[in-house]
Design a protein around this motif. Structure first.
Motif, PDB file in Angstrom:
ATOM      1  N   MET A  33      27.646  25.526  99.754  1.00 43.79           N
ATOM      2  CA  MET A  33      27.825  24.247  99.070  1.00 43.79           C
ATOM      3  C   MET A  33      27.507  24.373  97.585  1.00 43.79           C
ATOM      4  SD  MET A  33      28.557  20.978  99.271  1.00 43.79           S
ATOM      5  CE  MET A  33      28.373  20.385 100.969  1.00 43.79           C
ATOM      6  N   THR A  34      26.477  25.137  97.262  1.00 41.42           N
ATOM      7  CA  THR A  34      26.087  25.286  95.858  1.00 41.42           C
ATOM      8  C   THR A  34      27.116  26.095  95.085  1.00 41.42           C
ATOM      9  OG1 THR A  34      23.776  25.209  96.580  1.00 41.42           O
ATOM     10  CG2 THR A  34      24.206  25.931  94.328  1.00 41.42           C
ATOM     11  N   VAL A  35      27.663  27.131  95.696  1.00 37.32           N
ATOM     12  CA  VAL A  35      28.732  27.893  95.049  1.00 37.32           C
ATOM     13  C   VAL A  35      29.956  27.008  94.819  1.00 37.32           C
ATOM     14  CG1 VAL A  35      30.369  29.801  95.359  1.00 37.32           C
ATOM     15  CG2 VAL A  35      27.954  30.124  95.920  1.00 37.32           C
ATOM     16  N   MET A  36      30.253  26.154  95.783  1.00 40.60           N
ATOM     17  CA  MET A  36      31.336  25.193  95.614  1.00 40.60           C
ATOM     18  C   MET A  36      31.088  24.312  94.386  1.00 40.60           C
ATOM     19  SD  MET A  36      31.895  24.090  99.613  1.00 40.60           S
ATOM     20  CE  MET A  36      33.065  22.798  99.256  1.00 40.60           C
ATOM     21  N   CYS A  37      29.855  23.852  94.231  1.00 39.25           N
ATOM     22  CA  CYS A  37      29.510  22.992  93.093  1.00 39.25           C
ATOM     23  C   CYS A  37      29.641  23.742  91.772  1.00 39.25           C
ATOM     24  CB  CYS A  37      28.105  22.453  93.258  1.00 39.25           C
ATOM     25  SG  CYS A  37      27.953  21.220  94.569  1.00 39.25           S
ATOM     26  N   LEU A  38      29.244  25.011  91.750  1.00 35.43           N
ATOM     27  CA  LEU A  38      29.397  25.805  90.531  1.00 35.43           C
ATOM     28  C   LEU A  38      30.868  25.943  90.145  1.00 35.43           C
ATOM     29  CD1 LEU A  38      26.795  28.670  91.095  1.00 35.43           C
ATOM     30  CD2 LEU A  38      26.759  26.957  89.271  1.00 35.43           C
ATOM     31  N   ALA A  39      31.714  26.172  91.149  1.00 37.24           N
ATOM     32  CA  ALA A  39      33.154  26.280  90.877  1.00 37.24           C
ATOM     33  C   ALA A  39      33.706  24.961  90.344  1.00 37.24           C
ATOM     34  CB  ALA A  39      33.890  26.702  92.147  1.00 37.24           C
ATOM     35  N   VAL A  40      33.245  23.861  90.929  1.00 38.87           N
ATOM     36  CA  VAL A  40      33.674  22.536  90.475  1.00 38.87           C
ATOM     37  C   VAL A  40      33.230  22.299  89.038  1.00 38.87           C
ATOM     38  CG1 VAL A  40      33.260  20.066  90.777  1.00 38.87           C
ATOM     39  CG2 VAL A  40      33.807  21.479  92.759  1.00 38.87           C
ATOM     40  N   ALA A  41      31.950  22.597  88.735  1.00 45.58           N
ATOM     41  CA  ALA A  41      31.418  22.362  87.397  1.00 45.58           C
ATOM     42  C   ALA A  41      32.158  23.188  86.355  1.00 45.58           C
ATOM     43  CB  ALA A  41      29.924  22.684  87.361  1.00 45.58           C
ATOM     44  N   GLY A  42      32.370  24.470  86.645  1.00 42.91           N
ATOM     45  CA  GLY A  42      33.070  25.329  85.697  1.00 42.91           C
ATOM     46  C   GLY A  42      34.480  24.857  85.415  1.00 42.91           C
ATOM     47  N   THR A  43      35.183  24.476  86.473  1.00 43.63           N
ATOM     48  CA  THR A  43      36.545  23.984  86.310  1.00 43.63           C
ATOM     49  C   THR A  43      36.577  22.686  85.516  1.00 43.63           C
ATOM     50  OG1 THR A  43      37.183  24.985  88.422  1.00 43.63           O
ATOM     51  CG2 THR A  43      38.626  23.260  87.550  1.00 43.63           C
ATOM     52  N   CYS A  44      35.649  21.791  85.815  1.00 43.90           N
ATOM     53  CA  CYS A  44      35.629  20.483  85.158  1.00 43.90           C
ATOM     54  C   CYS A  44      35.233  20.570  83.690  1.00 43.90           C
ATOM     55  CB  CYS A  44      34.701  19.536  85.903  1.00 43.90           C
ATOM     56  SG  CYS A  44      35.374  18.971  87.484  1.00 43.90           S
ATOM     57  N   ILE A  45      34.377  21.516  83.344  1.00 40.91           N
ATOM     58  CA  ILE A  45      34.020  21.712  81.935  1.00 40.91           C
ATOM     59  C   ILE A  45      35.262  22.087  81.129  1.00 40.91           C
ATOM     60  CG2 ILE A  45      32.792  23.241  80.345  1.00 40.91           C
ATOM     61  CD1 ILE A  45      30.492  23.278  82.402  1.00 40.91           C
ATOM     62  N   VAL A  46      36.091  22.953  81.689  1.00 40.81           N
ATOM     63  CA  VAL A  46      37.334  23.336  81.014  1.00 40.81           C
ATOM     64  C   VAL A  46      38.288  22.145  80.927  1.00 40.81           C
ATOM     65  CG1 VAL A  46      39.374  24.819  81.148  1.00 40.81           C
ATOM     66  CG2 VAL A  46      37.115  25.745  81.708  1.00 40.81           C
ATOM     67  N   LEU A  47      38.437  21.420  82.026  1.00 37.56           N
ATOM     68  CA  LEU A  47      39.346  20.271  82.031  1.00 37.56           C
ATOM     69  C   LEU A  47      38.889  19.195  81.045  1.00 37.56           C
ATOM     70  CD1 LEU A  47      40.002  19.850  85.875  1.00 37.56           C
ATOM     71  CD2 LEU A  47      41.579  20.763  84.159  1.00 37.56           C
ATOM     72  N   ALA A  48      37.577  19.021  80.922  1.00 32.54           N
ATOM     73  CA  ALA A  48      37.049  17.977  80.048  1.00 32.54           C
ATOM     74  C   ALA A  48      37.436  18.194  78.591  1.00 32.54           C
ATOM     75  CB  ALA A  48      35.526  17.903  80.174  1.00 32.54           C
ATOM     76  N   LEU A  49      37.654  19.448  78.207  1.00 31.09           N
ATOM     77  CA  LEU A  49      38.036  19.757  76.829  1.00 31.09           C
ATOM     78  C   LEU A  49      39.393  19.162  76.467  1.00 31.09           C
ATOM     79  CD1 LEU A  49      36.941  23.513  76.689  1.00 31.09           C
ATOM     80  CD2 LEU A  49      35.700  21.533  75.811  1.00 31.09           C
ATOM     81  N   PHE A  50      40.211  18.879  77.459  1.00 30.49           N
ATOM     82  CA  PHE A  50      41.572  18.392  77.217  1.00 30.49           C
ATOM     83  C   PHE A  50      41.728  16.911  77.563  1.00 30.49           C
ATOM     84  CE2 PHE A  50      41.696  22.908  78.186  1.00 30.49           C
ATOM     85  CZ  PHE A  50      42.426  23.413  77.126  1.00 30.49           C
ATOM     86  N   MET A  51      40.624  16.230  77.812  1.00 34.10           N
ATOM     87  CA  MET A  51      40.680  14.827  78.198  1.00 34.10           C
ATOM     88  C   MET A  51      39.879  13.959  77.236  1.00 34.10           C
ATOM     89  SD  MET A  51      40.245  14.915  82.356  1.00 34.10           S
ATOM     90  CE  MET A  51      41.505  15.622  83.408  1.00 34.10           C
ATOM     91  N   VAL A  52      40.331  12.725  77.082  1.00 30.46           N
ATOM     92  CA  VAL A  52      39.567  11.736  76.345  1.00 30.46           C
ATOM     93  C   VAL A  52      38.369  11.330  77.196  1.00 30.46           C
ATOM     94  CG1 VAL A  52      39.605   9.437  75.317  1.00 30.46           C
ATOM     95  CG2 VAL A  52      41.623  10.911  75.164  1.00 30.46           C
TER      96      VAL A  52
END
Length: 275
Positions: A33-52
């Motif tokens: 579950m924690t590895v899943m969360c790390l993958a989610v966080a890493g992906t979302c940090i990248v996505l956040a750069l392209f969103m308002v």
């Protein structure tokens, strides 16, 4: 509810059942579950750069949801240690639609028509029926499964309100998941240490993929909750137990009885009424 929304939420339900099966099949579910969360966080940090960024009014809800998701993770992992996917998952998911409908009525002022409420009750009842064995609710992890359902209801209502206030539901989802994805590893490290988390183990890639699947599934649900009543969306999402029952049967060696088939029929009837 538009057929496009129904179709997307049902697709999210399939994705949700899939990542839960991955978690249930793992040897160390807290680590997975924690590895899943790390993958989610890493992906979302990248996505956040392209969103308002979402509106400021939604940030308290994003923070609260991140904390509630950590509680959900811990309860879910504990309940899977003590019960089968086919028992624990139905109680956790079946108890949440009614709670979400109630929470949405109290905190978001939502009103659901009687027919839709009947559909929600059928879905919840059918889901919980899946956990019965020989006429009894034989779930060793019942307190944790019910606690998981309460956390599901709490973060769902929180996210439904937060997404509506955000002006940008996908950006809200991304930032909430960043917070969640950072908090959960902090909890893990506090309990077991950083070396335990980051040391490579078999199944790391599978767990990370499960995180990305869960992100997509929940993003769809949050978007749907901005356009439709939360209780209805939740009930449709919880049809994931149909897929979980089949996954448990095909891949995890769990039984598929007449009772389970009957429960799935009740759930399908509730889904039709909601739709």
């Amino acid at each position: 509810m538009p057929i496009s929304t129904i179709s997307l939420v049902l697709f999210a339900a399939l994705l949700h059942a899939g990542w839960n099966a991955l978690l249930r099949g793992g040897a160390d579910r807290l680590w997975s579950m924690t590895v899943m969360c790390l993958a989610v966080a890493g992906t979302c940090i990248v996505l956040a750069l392209f969103m308002v960024a979402p509106a400021m009014a939604s940030w308290p809800y994003a923070v609260l949801s991140g904390v509630l998701h950590v509680g959900y993770n811990l309860f879910l992992v504990r309940s899977y240690r003590m019960g089968d996917l086919g028992q624990t998952y139905p109680v956790a998911r079946g108890s949440s639609p009614i709670l979400i409908a109630l929470g949405a009525a109290i905190f978001a002022g939502e009103h659901i028509q009687a027919s839709a409420l009947a559909g929600i009750c059928l879905v919840s009842g059918g889901i919980i029926l899946l956990a019965f064995s020989k006429g009894k609710l034989a779930v060793p992890s019942l307190p944790y499964a019910l606690g998981t359902g309460v956390f599901i209801a709490a973060y769902s209502v929180t996210d439904g309100i937060g997404a509506r206030l955000s002006g940008a539901p996908m950006a809200y989802t991304v930032w909430m998941c960043v917070l969640w994805g950072v908090l959960m590893p902090m909890v893990y490290i506090g309990r077991r240490g950083a070396r335990s988390l980051f040391a490579y183990r078999p199944g790391m890639a599978t767990a990370a993929a499960g995180g990305l699947v869960s992100l997509l599934a929940y993003g769809i649900v949050i978007q749907a909750m901005t356009d439709a009543p939360m209780g209805m969306v939740s009930a449709l999402r919880e049809t994931s137990v149909l897929f979980a029952a089949l996954i448990g049967w095909f891949f995890l060696g769990e039984s598929l009885t007449v009772r389970k088939v009957l429960a799935c029929t009740i759930i399908a009837a509730g889904t039709i009424i909601i739709g």
